[in-house]
Design a protein around this motif. Structure first.
Motif, mmCIF file in Angstrom:
data_model
loop_
_atom_site.group_PDB
_atom_site.id
_atom_site.type_symbol
_atom_site.label_atom_id
_atom_site.label_comp_id
_atom_site.label_asym_id
_atom_site.label_seq_id
_atom_site.Cartn_x
_atom_site.Cartn_y
_atom_site.Cartn_z
ATOM 1 N N LEU A 96 7.631 2.500 3.168
ATOM 2 C CA LEU A 96 6.714 2.301 2.052
ATOM 3 C C LEU A 96 7.000 1.009 1.293
ATOM 4 C CD1 LEU A 96 6.810 5.963 0.713
ATOM 5 C CD2 LEU A 96 5.050 4.925 2.146
ATOM 6 N N TYR A 97 7.933 0.217 1.788
ATOM 7 C CA TYR A 97 8.375 -0.980 1.079
ATOM 8 C C TYR A 97 7.268 -2.028 0.987
ATOM 9 C CZ TYR A 97 10.850 -5.246 -0.054
ATOM 10 O OH TYR A 97 11.238 -6.404 -0.654
ATOM 11 N N VAL A 98 7.052 -2.537 -0.226
ATOM 12 C CA VAL A 98 6.167 -3.671 -0.499
ATOM 13 C C VAL A 98 6.972 -4.601 -1.399
ATOM 14 C CG1 VAL A 98 4.023 -4.453 -1.560
ATOM 15 C CG2 VAL A 98 4.064 -2.282 -0.326
ATOM 16 N N SER A 99 7.088 -5.844 -0.998
ATOM 17 C CA SER A 99 7.888 -6.808 -1.742
ATOM 18 C C SER A 99 7.480 -6.861 -3.211
ATOM 19 C CB SER A 99 7.721 -8.189 -1.107
ATOM 20 O OG SER A 99 8.504 -9.141 -1.773
ATOM 21 N N HIS A 100 8.454 -6.785 -4.097
ATOM 22 C CA HIS A 100 8.291 -6.880 -5.552
ATOM 23 C C HIS A 100 7.639 -5.638 -6.182
ATOM 24 C CE1 HIS A 100 9.570 -10.988 -5.122
ATOM 25 N NE2 HIS A 100 8.560 -11.248 -4.324
ATOM 26 N N TYR A 101 7.529 -4.556 -5.432
ATOM 27 C CA TYR A 101 6.962 -3.314 -5.956
ATOM 28 C C TYR A 101 7.887 -2.153 -5.649
ATOM 29 C CZ TYR A 101 2.567 -5.526 -7.097
ATOM 30 O OH TYR A 101 1.612 -6.326 -7.665
ATOM 31 N N GLU A 102 7.816 -1.134 -6.486
ATOM 32 C CA GLU A 102 8.579 0.090 -6.284
ATOM 33 C C GLU A 102 7.604 1.231 -6.071
ATOM 34 O OE1 GLU A 102 11.754 2.911 -8.685
ATOM 35 O OE2 GLU A 102 11.334 0.894 -9.422
ATOM 36 N N PHE A 103 7.864 2.050 -5.056
ATOM 37 C CA PHE A 103 7.024 3.216 -4.808
ATOM 38 C C PHE A 103 7.636 4.402 -5.526
ATOM 39 C CE2 PHE A 103 5.387 6.811 -2.281
ATOM 40 C CZ PHE A 103 4.034 6.576 -2.469
ATOM 41 N N ILE A 104 6.864 5.040 -6.384
ATOM 42 C CA ILE A 104 7.323 6.181 -7.173
ATOM 43 C C ILE A 104 6.651 7.423 -6.613
ATOM 44 C CG2 ILE A 104 7.457 7.184 -9.475
ATOM 45 C CD1 ILE A 104 6.905 4.254 -10.481
ATOM 46 N N ARG A 105 7.464 8.438 -6.344
ATOM 47 C CA ARG A 105 6.905 9.695 -5.835
ATOM 48 C C ARG A 105 7.774 10.860 -6.286
ATOM 49 N NH1 ARG A 105 8.056 9.375 0.648
ATOM 50 N NH2 ARG A 105 10.305 9.244 0.535
ATOM 51 N N PRO A 106 7.181 12.068 -6.276
ATOM 52 C CA PRO A 106 7.969 13.246 -6.662
ATOM 53 C C PRO A 106 9.060 13.523 -5.623
ATOM 54 C CG PRO A 106 5.623 13.772 -6.544
ATOM 55 C CD PRO A 106 5.814 12.395 -6.002
ATOM 56 N N ASP A 107 9.844 14.513 -5.894
ATOM 57 C CA ASP A 107 10.932 14.922 -5.004
ATOM 58 C C ASP A 107 10.461 14.965 -3.557
ATOM 59 O OD1 ASP A 107 12.844 16.324 -3.525
ATOM 60 O OD2 ASP A 107 13.431 17.516 -5.237
ATOM 61 N N LYS A 108 11.156 14.260 -2.701
ATOM 62 C CA LYS A 108 10.782 14.162 -1.288
ATOM 63 C C LYS A 108 10.966 15.469 -0.540
ATOM 64 C CE LYS A 108 13.644 10.774 -1.197
ATOM 65 N NZ LYS A 108 14.347 9.554 -1.356
#
Length: 87
Positions: free
Chosen positions: A6-18
């Motif tokens: 899910l990596y996108v440069s300069h961004y953080e992916f936020i999600r609930p408990d995996k």
């Protein structure tokens, strides 16, 4: 899905408990943003995620996303979301 996928440069992916089952909701925010996951505004069914973003020289604001699982009736979903918006 792995975080590395899910990596996108300069961004953080936020999600609930995996480890939870569900709609796998989430969203991206700039890595430079300061934020707080608002657990007081998150409910399990329907699944949703709310964060509060803090930006310099501006008011903080909320960003939310939601998923209605197929087994949750539309009426129940609407009632829960109405309660959430009333907080």
């Amino acid at each position: 899905m792995k975080c590395s996928e899910l990596y996108v440069s300069h961004y953080e992916f936020i999600r609930p408990d995996k480890n939870r089952s569900g709609g796998r909701i989430g969203f991206y925010t700039k890595s430079s943003n300061s934020y707080l996951v608002r657990l007081d505004l998150n409910v399990i069914n329907p699944e949703n995620l709310t964060i509060e973003i803090f930006k310099p020289n501006s008011k903080q604001f909320l960003v939310a996303t939601s998923n209605r699982p197929p087994h949750i009736l539309h009426l129940i979903y609407s009632q829960v979301m109405s309660q959430l918006l009333g907080k």
